[in-house]
Write an enzyme that holds these catalytic residues in place. Structure first.
Site, PDB file in Angstrom:
ATOM      1  N   CYS A  81     -72.114 -34.438 -51.941  1.00  0.00           N
ATOM      2  CA  CYS A  81     -71.494 -35.944 -51.527  1.00  0.00           C
ATOM      3  C   CYS A  81     -70.556 -36.035 -50.752  1.00  0.00           C
ATOM      4  CB  CYS A  81     -71.618 -36.771 -53.060  1.00  0.00           C
ATOM      5  SG  CYS A  81     -71.189 -38.251 -52.830  1.00  0.00           S
ATOM      6  N   CYS A 152     -80.798 -53.531 -59.221  1.00  0.00           N
ATOM      7  CA  CYS A 152     -80.672 -51.865 -59.545  1.00  0.00           C
ATOM      8  C   CYS A 152     -79.143 -51.762 -59.464  1.00  0.00           C
ATOM      9  CB  CYS A 152     -81.713 -50.938 -59.049  1.00  0.00           C
ATOM     10  SG  CYS A 152     -81.225 -49.277 -59.574  1.00  0.00           S
ATOM     11  N   CYS A 212     -84.028 -45.399 -63.594  1.00  0.00           N
ATOM     12  CA  CYS A 212     -84.507 -44.870 -62.260  1.00  0.00           C
ATOM     13  C   CYS A 212     -83.698 -43.654 -62.276  1.00  0.00           C
ATOM     14  CB  CYS A 212     -84.000 -45.829 -61.028  1.00  0.00           C
ATOM     15  SG  CYS A 212     -84.036 -45.072 -59.462  1.00  0.00           S
TER      16      CYS A 212
HETATM   17  N1  SAM Z   1     -71.588 -41.932 -58.407  1.00  0.00           N
HETATM   18  C1  SAM Z   1     -72.835 -42.422 -58.938  1.00  0.00           C
HETATM   19  C2  SAM Z   1     -73.573 -41.190 -59.602  1.00  0.00           C
HETATM   20  O1  SAM Z   1     -73.225 -40.155 -58.999  1.00  0.00           O
HETATM   21  O2  SAM Z   1     -74.155 -41.514 -60.273  1.00  0.00           O
HETATM   22  C3  SAM Z   1     -73.704 -43.279 -58.183  1.00  0.00           C
HETATM   23  C4  SAM Z   1     -73.641 -43.009 -56.615  1.00  0.00           C
HETATM   24  S1  SAM Z   1     -74.412 -41.492 -56.171  1.00  0.00           S
HETATM   25  C5  SAM Z   1     -73.718 -41.138 -54.315  1.00  0.00           C
HETATM   26  C6  SAM Z   1     -76.167 -41.573 -56.146  1.00  0.00           C
HETATM   27  C7  SAM Z   1     -76.797 -40.280 -55.747  1.00  0.00           C
HETATM   28  O3  SAM Z   1     -77.234 -40.396 -54.375  1.00  0.00           O
HETATM   29  C8  SAM Z   1     -76.505 -38.908 -56.372  1.00  0.00           C
HETATM   30  O4  SAM Z   1     -76.820 -39.081 -57.753  1.00  0.00           O
HETATM   31  C9  SAM Z   1     -77.523 -38.228 -55.459  1.00  0.00           C
HETATM   32  O5  SAM Z   1     -78.739 -37.862 -55.956  1.00  0.00           O
HETATM   33  C10 SAM Z   1     -77.667 -39.033 -53.995  1.00  0.00           C
HETATM   34  N2  SAM Z   1     -76.995 -38.254 -53.041  1.00  0.00           N
HETATM   35  C11 SAM Z   1     -75.543 -38.455 -52.843  1.00  0.00           C
HETATM   36  N3  SAM Z   1     -75.377 -37.646 -51.815  1.00  0.00           N
HETATM   37  C12 SAM Z   1     -76.383 -37.194 -51.067  1.00  0.00           C
HETATM   38  C13 SAM Z   1     -76.923 -36.404 -50.111  1.00  0.00           C
HETATM   39  N4  SAM Z   1     -76.005 -36.049 -49.112  1.00  0.00           N
HETATM   40  N5  SAM Z   1     -78.194 -36.288 -49.618  1.00  0.00           N
HETATM   41  C14 SAM Z   1     -78.998 -36.689 -50.702  1.00  0.00           C
HETATM   42  N6  SAM Z   1     -78.672 -37.471 -51.881  1.00  0.00           N
HETATM   43  C15 SAM Z   1     -77.457 -37.779 -52.107  1.00  0.00           C
HETATM   44 FE1  SF4 Z   2     -70.854 -39.020 -55.098  1.00  0.00          FE
HETATM   45 FE2  SF4 Z   2     -71.546 -40.132 -57.485  1.00  0.00          FE
HETATM   46 FE3  SF4 Z   2     -70.876 -37.422 -57.146  1.00  0.00          FE
HETATM   47 FE4  SF4 Z   2     -69.154 -39.437 -57.013  1.00  0.00          FE
HETATM   48  S1  SF4 Z   2     -70.251 -39.121 -58.789  1.00  0.00           S
HETATM   49  S2  SF4 Z   2     -69.163 -37.491 -55.778  1.00  0.00           S
HETATM   50  S3  SF4 Z   2     -70.352 -40.822 -55.738  1.00  0.00           S
HETATM   51  S4  SF4 Z   2     -72.903 -38.367 -56.207  1.00  0.00           S
END
Ligand code: SAM
Ligand code: SF4
Ligand code: DTB
Length: 343
Positions: A81, A152, A212
């Site tokens: 991430c 959502c 979801c």
């Molecule tokens: N922070 C919250 C969480 O992690 O539950 C919500 C936002 S987070 C960015 C949402 C989802 O985006 C993550 O669970 C992950 O599955 C997906 N995600 C994040 N970075 C990604 C990446 N580089 N490639 C594909 N999916 C990604």
């Molecule tokens: Fe990214 Fe969500 Fe992990 Fe935070 S919790 S680092 S926003 S995927």
């Protein structure tokens, strides 16, 4: 909060019973799932498409719009991430404040005009904290619902009372991905456990919000890990109504920056297996479309994906241009699902 017609359609598998010949199972074993995943590709696609057509309208996909309402600065260490604060130095993704209710609702209304029937709001939080920021999010949810779209949100971990308040604000669905198998999880994330994820999912479910939950492929997982992720999702008491399948976007500066791109056939097998395990669920071809040809994306739809995120940005990374997506769908005779239409 009452459900609208559109709510009772997409996603909410528990409101409708499966058509004849479609069985919802919750007792899948790994060898069974693996046997599906490993079928000759054309047979796997045929099976998945057959189930798909018996449950859903032909040639329709749901268009979803995604907005990062709070970007960057996240305390978690998810290896994929770009929004994790600890990789900031190398990814350059800045930590921003929560967007105003007004600007989120103006983005939602634009998304609706462009054909979105579902609006997803993402925040780079480890967990929700009660207070003015959460109150704003509740107002965003009410606003999106009053525009007639499904709302959502994905905000990290939730308590029971936070889930209830989101439900009362009218939230249609909560996104919380399991990402990979329980076994592989610790190699990707160390700041929370798989059980934390499952606990939040059950709070969402108990609050009466539709679930979801999906994952990412291309994290360096084995095929068994992938199958275990799908099995874990399918063996819950109710299937998640929505299952996003992401291909890793390997962002420079994250620990997974060197991962090899996911092969199309792998993506197609994962989607088809998800479709077979969770016949009534929306399967969403989520992150990773920038790296895929149009033909690859259409193959994913043939294998059972029936939803896309449109708009040129996901949360922080790129997504195909709107006009390009519309041209792709038009060429293939695929139409966006109208609000409130039935499966
Ligand atoms: N922070 C919250 C969480 O992690 O539950 C919500 C936002 S987070 C960015 C949402 C989802 O985006 C993550 O669970 C992950 O599955 C997906 N995600 C994040 N970075 C990604 C990446 N580089 N490639 C594909 N999916 C990604
Ligand atoms: Fe990214 Fe969500 Fe992990 Fe935070 S919790 S680092 S926003 S995927
Ligand atoms: C999901 O499974 N995929 C979306 C949505 N849920 C929130 C997020 C994809 C994020 C891709 C990386 C980024 O753009 O930052």
């Amino acid at each position: 909060m009452s459900d609208t017609a559109s709510d009772s359609f997409h996603g909410h598998a528990h409101f409708a019973s499966p058509p004849p010949g479609v069985v919802l199972r919750h007792d899948w074993t790994l060898p069974e799932v693996r046997a599906l995943y490993d079928l000759p590709l054309l047979e796997l696609i045929h099976k998945a498409q057959t189930v798909h057509r018996s449950v859903f309208q032909d040639n329709k996909v749901q268009l979803c719009s995604l907005l990062s309402i709070k970007t960057g600065g996240c305390p978690e260490d998810c290896g994929y991430c770009p929004q994790a604060a600890r990789y900031h130095k190398d990814t350059g993704v800045p930590a921003e404040k929560l967007m105003s209710v007004e600007s989120v609702l103006s983005a939602a209304s634009q998304a609706r005009s462009a054909g979105a029937t579902r609006f997803c709001m993402g925040a780079a939080w480890r967990e929700v904290k009660d207070g003015p920021q959460f109150d704003s999010v509740l107002e965003m949810v009410r606003g999106v619902r009053s525009l007639g779209m499904e709302a959502c949100a994905t905000l990290g971990m939730l308590s029971e009372s936070q889930a209830r308040r989101l439900r009362e604000a009218g939230l249609s669905a909560y996104n919380h991905n399991l990402d990979t198998s329980a076994e592989h999880y610790g190699d990707i994330i160390s700041t929370r456990t798989y059980q934390d994820r499952l606990d939040t999912l059950s709070r969402v479910r108990n609050a009466g919000i539709s679930v979801c939950s999906g994952g990412i492929i291309g994290l360096g997982e084995s095929i068994d890990d992938r199958c275990k992720l799908l099995l874990t999702l399918a063996n819950q008491e109710l299937h998640p109504e929505s299952v996003p399948i992401n291909a890793l976007v390997a962002v420079k500066g994250t620990p997974l920056q060197e991962q090899k791109p996911v092969e199309t056939v792998e993506m197609v097998r994962t989607i088809a297996t998800a479709r077979l395990l969770m016949p009534m669920s929306m399967v969403r071809l989520s992150a990773g479309r920038m790296q895929m040809s149009e033909e690859a994306q259409l193959l994913c739809m043939l294998a059972g994906a029936n939803s896309l995120f449109f708009g040129e940005k996901l949360l922080t990374t790129g997504n195909p241009e709107y006009t390009q997506d519309m041209a792709m769908l038009e060429k293939a005779g695929i139409r966006p699902l109208e609000p409130g239409s039935s499966r």
